[in-house]
Motif scaffolding. Sequence first.
Motif, PDB file in Angstrom:
ATOM      1  N   LYS A  38      43.001  49.497  50.967  1.00 31.15           N
ATOM      2  CA  LYS A  38      42.944  50.900  50.545  1.00 31.15           C
ATOM      3  C   LYS A  38      43.749  51.117  49.264  1.00 31.15           C
ATOM      4  O   LYS A  38      43.281  51.776  48.325  1.00 31.15           O
ATOM      5  N   HIS A  39      44.939  50.551  49.203  1.00 32.38           N
ATOM      6  CA  HIS A  39      45.796  50.762  48.038  1.00 32.38           C
ATOM      7  C   HIS A  39      45.205  50.086  46.789  1.00 32.38           C
ATOM      8  O   HIS A  39      45.256  50.660  45.686  1.00 32.38           O
ATOM      9  N   ILE A  40      44.672  48.899  46.945  1.00 34.65           N
ATOM     10  CA  ILE A  40      44.048  48.208  45.802  1.00 34.65           C
ATOM     11  C   ILE A  40      42.864  49.029  45.302  1.00 34.65           C
ATOM     12  O   ILE A  40      42.682  49.217  44.082  1.00 34.65           O
ATOM     13  N   ARG A  41      42.045  49.523  46.240  1.00 36.28           N
ATOM     14  CA  ARG A  41      40.886  50.331  45.861  1.00 36.28           C
ATOM     15  C   ARG A  41      41.323  51.579  45.088  1.00 36.28           C
ATOM     16  O   ARG A  41      40.721  51.955  44.081  1.00 36.28           O
ATOM     17  N   ASN A  42      42.413  52.209  45.506  1.00 34.81           N
ATOM     18  CA  ASN A  42      42.893  53.425  44.842  1.00 34.81           C
ATOM     19  C   ASN A  42      43.453  53.137  43.451  1.00 34.81           C
ATOM     20  O   ASN A  42      43.347  53.969  42.546  1.00 34.81           O
ATOM     21  N   VAL A  43      44.065  51.969  43.287  1.00 35.64           N
ATOM     22  CA  VAL A  43      44.580  51.595  41.968  1.00 35.64           C
ATOM     23  C   VAL A  43      43.463  51.624  40.931  1.00 35.64           C
ATOM     24  O   VAL A  43      43.634  52.127  39.813  1.00 35.64           O
ATOM     25  N   PHE A  44      42.291  51.114  41.313  1.00 29.76           N
ATOM     26  CA  PHE A  44      41.146  51.086  40.401  1.00 29.76           C
ATOM     27  C   PHE A  44      40.422  52.434  40.371  1.00 29.76           C
ATOM     28  O   PHE A  44      39.987  52.893  39.309  1.00 29.76           O
ATOM     29  N   LYS A  45      40.306  53.078  41.526  1.00 34.08           N
ATOM     30  CA  LYS A  45      39.599  54.354  41.607  1.00 34.08           C
ATOM     31  C   LYS A  45      40.288  55.415  40.757  1.00 34.08           C
ATOM     32  O   LYS A  45      39.635  56.252  40.106  1.00 34.08           O
ATOM     33  N   GLU A  46      41.622  55.412  40.738  1.00 32.02           N
ATOM     34  CA  GLU A  46      42.377  56.411  39.988  1.00 32.02           C
ATOM     35  C   GLU A  46      42.514  56.059  38.515  1.00 32.02           C
ATOM     36  O   GLU A  46      43.134  56.803  37.748  1.00 32.02           O
ATOM     37  N   GLY A  47      41.948  54.931  38.106  1.00 29.27           N
ATOM     38  CA  GLY A  47      41.976  54.541  36.698  1.00 29.27           C
ATOM     39  C   GLY A  47      43.311  54.017  36.226  1.00 29.27           C
ATOM     40  O   GLY A  47      43.553  53.903  35.018  1.00 29.27           O
ATOM     41  N   GLU A  48      44.187  53.671  37.155  1.00 26.79           N
ATOM     42  CA  GLU A  48      45.494  53.148  36.764  1.00 26.79           C
ATOM     43  C   GLU A  48      45.355  51.795  36.076  1.00 26.79           C
ATOM     44  O   GLU A  48      46.048  51.495  35.101  1.00 26.79           O
ATOM     45  N   LEU A  49      44.438  50.964  36.583  1.00 23.73           N
ATOM     46  CA  LEU A  49      44.174  49.653  36.003  1.00 23.73           C
ATOM     47  C   LEU A  49      42.666  49.392  36.001  1.00 23.73           C
ATOM     48  O   LEU A  49      41.927  49.976  36.808  1.00 23.73           O
ATOM     49  N   GLU A  50      42.224  48.508  35.087  1.00 30.36           N
ATOM     50  CA  GLU A  50      40.828  48.088  35.045  1.00 30.36           C
ATOM     51  C   GLU A  50      40.682  46.766  35.804  1.00 30.36           C
ATOM     52  O   GLU A  50      41.377  45.793  35.499  1.00 30.36           O
ATOM     53  N   ARG A  51      39.801  46.741  36.779  1.00 27.29           N
ATOM     54  CA  ARG A  51      39.669  45.573  37.647  1.00 27.29           C
ATOM     55  C   ARG A  51      39.394  44.294  36.863  1.00 27.29           C
ATOM     56  O   ARG A  51      39.941  43.233  37.161  1.00 27.29           O
ATOM     57  N   GLU A  52      38.547  44.405  35.820  1.00 25.10           N
ATOM     58  CA  GLU A  52      38.139  43.206  35.082  1.00 25.10           C
ATOM     59  C   GLU A  52      39.325  42.497  34.423  1.00 25.10           C
ATOM     60  O   GLU A  52      39.300  41.274  34.240  1.00 25.10           O
ATOM     61  N   SER A  53      40.358  43.250  34.054  1.00 22.52           N
ATOM     62  CA  SER A  53      41.473  42.651  33.315  1.00 22.52           C
ATOM     63  C   SER A  53      42.617  42.198  34.218  1.00 22.52           C
ATOM     64  O   SER A  53      43.533  41.523  33.749  1.00 22.52           O
ATOM     65  N   VAL A  54      42.586  42.579  35.493  1.00 25.10           N
ATOM     66  CA  VAL A  54      43.720  42.252  36.378  1.00 25.10           C
ATOM     67  C   VAL A  54      43.303  41.470  37.618  1.00 25.10           C
ATOM     68  O   VAL A  54      44.133  41.186  38.480  1.00 25.10           O
ATOM     69  N   CYS A  55      42.028  41.123  37.699  1.00 21.26           N
ATOM     70  CA  CYS A  55      41.519  40.378  38.853  1.00 21.26           C
ATOM     71  C   CYS A  55      40.841  39.104  38.376  1.00 21.26           C
ATOM     72  O   CYS A  55      40.165  39.101  37.347  1.00 21.26           O
ATOM     73  N   ALA A  56      41.045  38.004  39.105  1.00 19.47           N
ATOM     74  CA  ALA A  56      40.420  36.732  38.744  1.00 19.47           C
ATOM     75  C   ALA A  56      40.137  35.935  40.010  1.00 19.47           C
ATOM     76  O   ALA A  56      40.721  36.192  41.070  1.00 19.47           O
ATOM     77  N   LYS A  57      39.233  34.992  39.892  1.00 26.98           N
ATOM     78  CA  LYS A  57      38.908  34.140  41.033  1.00 26.98           C
ATOM     79  C   LYS A  57      39.564  32.779  40.860  1.00 26.98           C
ATOM     80  O   LYS A  57      39.450  32.153  39.808  1.00 26.98           O
ATOM     81  N   PHE A  58      40.273  32.331  41.900  1.00 23.45           N
ATOM     82  CA  PHE A  58      40.894  31.006  41.920  1.00 23.45           C
ATOM     83  C   PHE A  58      40.186  30.164  42.975  1.00 23.45           C
ATOM     84  O   PHE A  58      39.789  30.673  44.029  1.00 23.45           O
ATOM     85  N   ALA A  59      40.050  28.882  42.684  1.00 24.92           N
ATOM     86  CA  ALA A  59      39.501  27.961  43.675  1.00 24.92           C
ATOM     87  C   ALA A  59      40.599  27.569  44.653  1.00 24.92           C
ATOM     88  O   ALA A  59      41.677  27.135  44.248  1.00 24.92           O
ATOM     89  N   ARG A  60      40.339  27.741  45.951  1.00 22.39           N
ATOM     90  CA  ARG A  60      41.310  27.397  46.975  1.00 22.39           C
ATOM     91  C   ARG A  60      40.632  26.592  48.076  1.00 22.39           C
ATOM     92  O   ARG A  60      39.510  26.884  48.493  1.00 22.39           O
ATOM     93  N   THR A  61      41.339  25.566  48.587  1.00 19.93           N
ATOM     94  CA  THR A  61      40.822  24.720  49.660  1.00 19.93           C
ATOM     95  C   THR A  61      41.287  25.269  51.000  1.00 19.93           C
ATOM     96  O   THR A  61      42.495  25.427  51.230  1.00 19.93           O
ATOM     97  N   ALA A  62      40.345  25.584  51.866  1.00 15.84           N
ATOM     98  CA  ALA A  62      40.657  26.164  53.174  1.00 15.84           C
ATOM     99  C   ALA A  62      40.981  25.068  54.184  1.00 15.84           C
ATOM    100  O   ALA A  62      40.884  23.865  53.894  1.00 15.84           O
TER     101      ALA A  62
END
Length: 337
Positions: free
Chosen positions: A47-71
Motif C-alpha cells: 500500500k505504501h509503495i503504491r501511494n508513493v507513486f500514486k501521489e507523484g512523490e517518485l516516478e516508478r521508472e527511475s526508482v525501480c529495477a529488476k534484479f536476477a535472484r536465485t530462489a
Amino acid sequence: MTEQQIRIFTSNDGHAQLEVALDQETAWLSQAQMCELFGRERSVITKHIRNVFKEGELERESVCAKFARTAEDGKTYQVDYFNLDVIISVGYRVKSQRGVQFRKWATQVLKDHLVEGYTLNQRRLAERGIEFEQAVDLLSRTLTNQGLVSNEGEAVARVISDYARSWSLLQGYDEQQLAEVGIKQPDMQPLELGEALKAIGELKQTLMAKGEATELFGQLRGDGLASALATIEQGFGDELFYPNVATRAAHLLYFVIKNHPLADGNKRCGSFLFLWYLRRNAALLARPVEQLINDNTLVALALLVAESLPDQKTLMIRLIEHFLLLREPADVRSEGE
C-alpha cells in the motif's frame, strides 16, 4: 544491473539482517526485504509503495529495477527492487526507527562505495598523467560536504564517473586526448563587464522575487569580475592565452567561483555567465549548449570547483573542458563560405 555489490545491514535490535544491493550509486531492497526491515505485513508495504507513486512523490521508472535472484528451488527469477528514495519514503510512512537507522547506514556505505569504485581507475588514469588521487579526494570531500543522498550529490558522482570513464576509453588514442583542446578559434565573441553586470542585476531581481537571493547577491567586491572577463581575452602578439571557447568558458567559471568577486552568489553568477558565454559563442560548439551541459552537470561542476583546492586548478579546468565539444575549424569555415 551492472557492477552490483552486496553489503550486509544488521539492525540495532538484531531482528533484521539484510543483503543490500548497491548499484547505480544507490541502495536497493526488494519488497520482501522492506517487510523485514520495517516489521510490517506485505499488504502494508504494498500500500505504501503504491501511494508513493500514486501521489507523484517518485516516478516508478527511475526508482525501480529488476534484479536476477536465485530462489530456494534453484531457479533464477527477476525480482522488483526499489532504490533508497523509495525505502526512505516508505520508512517515513510507517514511522520506523529501524528505517532511520537504515538510511544513515546506507548513506555512509554508499559514500564509501563510490570512492572505492573510482579508486579502481587510478592506474589507467595515472597513465594519462592525471593526478587521480586529487580527483578521488575532491569527490570524497564534495560528497561529504554537500551530502550524498541528494540530486546534487548524485550529479557530482556522475560527473566524476563520466570523466573517469572517458579517460579510460581514450587509452591509446593520443590524437583524442582531452588535452587536445588546443584548437584555435579566433572569432570568439567577448563578454563585456557592463552587459554582464546588467544581466546579473536582472537575475538578482528574478531570484529576489522568489525569495532566493538578498541585496548582497551579485554586488561587486573590488575589480575581480572585470579581471576575470579581461583575463580570458588576453594574449601575446598573435597568440591567445586561452585560444578557444572551451578553455575560456572553463576559466571564467573557475575564476568567478574561486576568486569570489561578488559579495554573494558567486557559484550561481559564475554558472550563469558560463552558460551565457557558451551561448554567445554557440556557433563554435559542436552541439547546442543544452546538449553539452544540463542543469545537473552545471550544479555538479560548480560544487566541484568550489570544493577544489588551489593545486587542483588544472584538474578542474580539464574536467569542465571535457563537456565542451568544439567544432573543427574546417567546419566553421565551411559554414561561412
